[in-house]
Design an enzyme around this catalytic site. Sequence first.
Site, mmCIF file in Angstrom:
data_model
loop_
_atom_site.group_PDB
_atom_site.id
_atom_site.type_symbol
_atom_site.label_atom_id
_atom_site.label_comp_id
_atom_site.label_asym_id
_atom_site.label_seq_id
_atom_site.Cartn_x
_atom_site.Cartn_y
_atom_site.Cartn_z
ATOM 1 N N CYS A 29 0.028 -20.859 9.020
ATOM 2 C CA CYS A 29 0.692 -19.555 8.887
ATOM 3 C C CYS A 29 0.896 -19.147 7.428
ATOM 4 C CB CYS A 29 2.045 -19.576 9.601
ATOM 5 S SG CYS A 29 2.918 -18.009 9.428
ATOM 6 N N ARG A 41 1.872 2.676 3.668
ATOM 7 C CA ARG A 41 2.276 1.884 4.830
ATOM 8 C C ARG A 41 3.089 0.656 4.432
ATOM 9 N NH1 ARG A 41 -2.955 1.516 3.486
ATOM 10 N NH2 ARG A 41 -4.255 -0.280 3.985
ATOM 11 N N CYS A 66 8.744 -17.408 16.094
ATOM 12 C CA CYS A 66 7.531 -17.196 16.887
ATOM 13 C C CYS A 66 7.640 -18.051 18.145
ATOM 14 C CB CYS A 66 6.288 -17.606 16.112
ATOM 15 S SG CYS A 66 6.079 -16.641 14.606
ATOM 16 N N TYR A 111 0.867 -1.170 0.000
ATOM 17 C CA TYR A 111 0.000 0.000 0.000
ATOM 18 C C TYR A 111 0.907 1.224 0.000
ATOM 19 C CZ TYR A 111 -3.461 -3.363 1.804
ATOM 20 O OH TYR A 111 -4.287 -4.424 1.989
ATOM 21 N N ARG A 125 2.912 -17.056 6.301
ATOM 22 C CA ARG A 125 4.327 -16.894 5.969
ATOM 23 C C ARG A 125 5.142 -18.133 6.307
ATOM 24 N NH1 ARG A 125 3.721 -11.652 8.469
ATOM 25 N NH2 ARG A 125 2.466 -10.636 6.884
HETATM 26 C C1 LIG Z 1 -2.195 -6.177 6.298
HETATM 27 C C2 LIG Z 1 -1.137 -5.405 5.690
HETATM 28 C C3 LIG Z 1 -0.966 -4.063 6.016
HETATM 29 C C4 LIG Z 1 -1.870 -3.348 6.990
HETATM 30 O O1 LIG Z 1 -3.163 -3.264 6.487
HETATM 31 P P1 LIG Z 1 -4.305 -2.502 7.310
HETATM 32 O O2 LIG Z 1 -5.553 -2.791 6.534
HETATM 33 O O3 LIG Z 1 -3.929 -1.068 7.342
HETATM 34 O O4 LIG Z 1 -4.329 -3.099 8.685
HETATM 35 C C5 LIG Z 1 0.048 -3.384 5.391
HETATM 36 N N1 LIG Z 1 0.855 -3.974 4.492
HETATM 37 C C6 LIG Z 1 0.688 -5.265 4.146
HETATM 38 C C7 LIG Z 1 1.589 -5.855 3.127
HETATM 39 C C8 LIG Z 1 -0.302 -6.033 4.744
HETATM 40 O O5 LIG Z 1 -0.436 -7.320 4.419
HETATM 41 S S1 SF4 Z 2 0.501 -16.828 12.209
HETATM 42 FE FE1 SF4 Z 2 2.616 -17.288 11.596
HETATM 43 S S2 SF4 Z 2 3.773 -15.446 12.146
HETATM 44 FE FE2 SF4 Z 2 1.844 -15.364 13.296
HETATM 45 S S3 SF4 Z 2 2.316 -16.325 15.286
HETATM 46 FE FE3 SF4 Z 2 1.473 -17.892 13.936
HETATM 47 S S4 SF4 Z 2 3.291 -18.865 13.053
HETATM 48 FE FE4 SF4 Z 2 3.940 -16.890 13.855
#
Ligand SMILES: *Cc1c(COP(=O)(O)O)cnc(C)c1O
Ligand code: SF4
Length: 402
Positions: free
Chosen positions: A140, A124, A133, A121, A142
Amino acid sequence: MPNTDNRDLGALGQGLWSEVPAAQWNDWGWQLKNRITTLAELDALMSLTDEERAGCEHANHKLALAITPYFFNLIDRSDPDCPVRKQVIPREGEMRVATEELLDPVGEEHTMPVPGLVHRYPDRVLFLITDRCASYCRYCTRSRLVSNAQEYNFHPEYERGLRYIEEHPEVRDVLLSGGDPLLLSDRKLDHILGRLRAIKHVEFIRIGSRIPVFLPQRITPELCDVLKKHGPIWMSIHVNHPRECTAELGQACERLSFAGVPLGNQSVLLRGVNDDVEVMKDLVHRLLRMRVRPYYLYQCDLITGSAHFRADVRKGLEIIQALRGHTTGYAVPQYVIDAPGGGGKVPINPEYLERITDDEVVFRNYEGRRYTYPLRSHPVPAPVAPVAPPLPAAAGTCGCRT
Ligand SMILES: *Cc1c(COP(=O)(O)O)cnc(C)c1O
Ligand code: SF4
């Protein structure tokens, strides 16, 4: 703890670890050191299903197995369908990859100008500052990089990330995530938050963390001091099921709130865990009582080996519909799908709008009743006889909506 309403938030106590001195149990370092990380350790504590055993054997190539003793105590060891168990104990389904699934389901990799910094975005950034973690969630998003079980070889580069943010005045919001940022030491967090605060164009700093849920012992007064010092720091925690709302979590949230950290919650809609109206209603009510505002409900991303976790989107809509209007507005999260391949979070809402024309908008309320709001003004014809002067406005009619 004076104010937290913990009427039916069970204090977990030490459960299976009742022999451990309380000072150790309450020490987050002890909790981390004593995490359950192998199949043999799990076997010694509970009897696993064949499906779980197969999942555990595979975990080291996908996403490491780790469960803090505190969180392990929340598992019902006699119930293979326990909603807490499903979140952290691997199952065979993780090994089955479906064609719609992706290693990088929300396309973060193409929007990383610097390793670990996602700039999707314009205003941000998502700043991944660790790959570790306290425990690992089997769904997850990621998992390609979290826990470093795959070949990704992620090494967070704070300096490059910080420099990128310094050089990009359009970045007004920084979201620290990972992995879990609260696994960093107080000193490192102090440094990173201090650097971010020193950047004039960074207005908003937030942390995404599941530490309050997995390891509430980490929310120490010293950590709270660091957050307070650089505040306001907002935080999104990650609670999926009411059973996770323990007295320990309630106290951790209270410490954070009292340090001036506004709290939100992000849940993932998970089949057999929380894809149920009553479960979700209970969860959002407990969150409010802990000063946590439900923020997002995520449709589960198309991460590899997640088919067994994914619930029907219509179920998510049904849950939102059952909340909106039927309970406190603050309790209703925004349901979103993080667009596959990378388009950001898109709100998915139940349909209240029936029709909109130049003349009117027709919609239904939470009970399904139809209402109309006119979009054109129709002046009343000029009166023939003079009208009485208007009465003074009564209190409460000023139009303020509170
Ligand atoms: C979720 C996310 C955000 C934050 O999104 P909001 O809708 O403002 O909470 C910013 N960057 C990335 C890449 C995201 O996945
Ligand atoms: S969702 Fe992924 S990054 Fe978040 S606490 Fe769980 S394992 Fe960690």
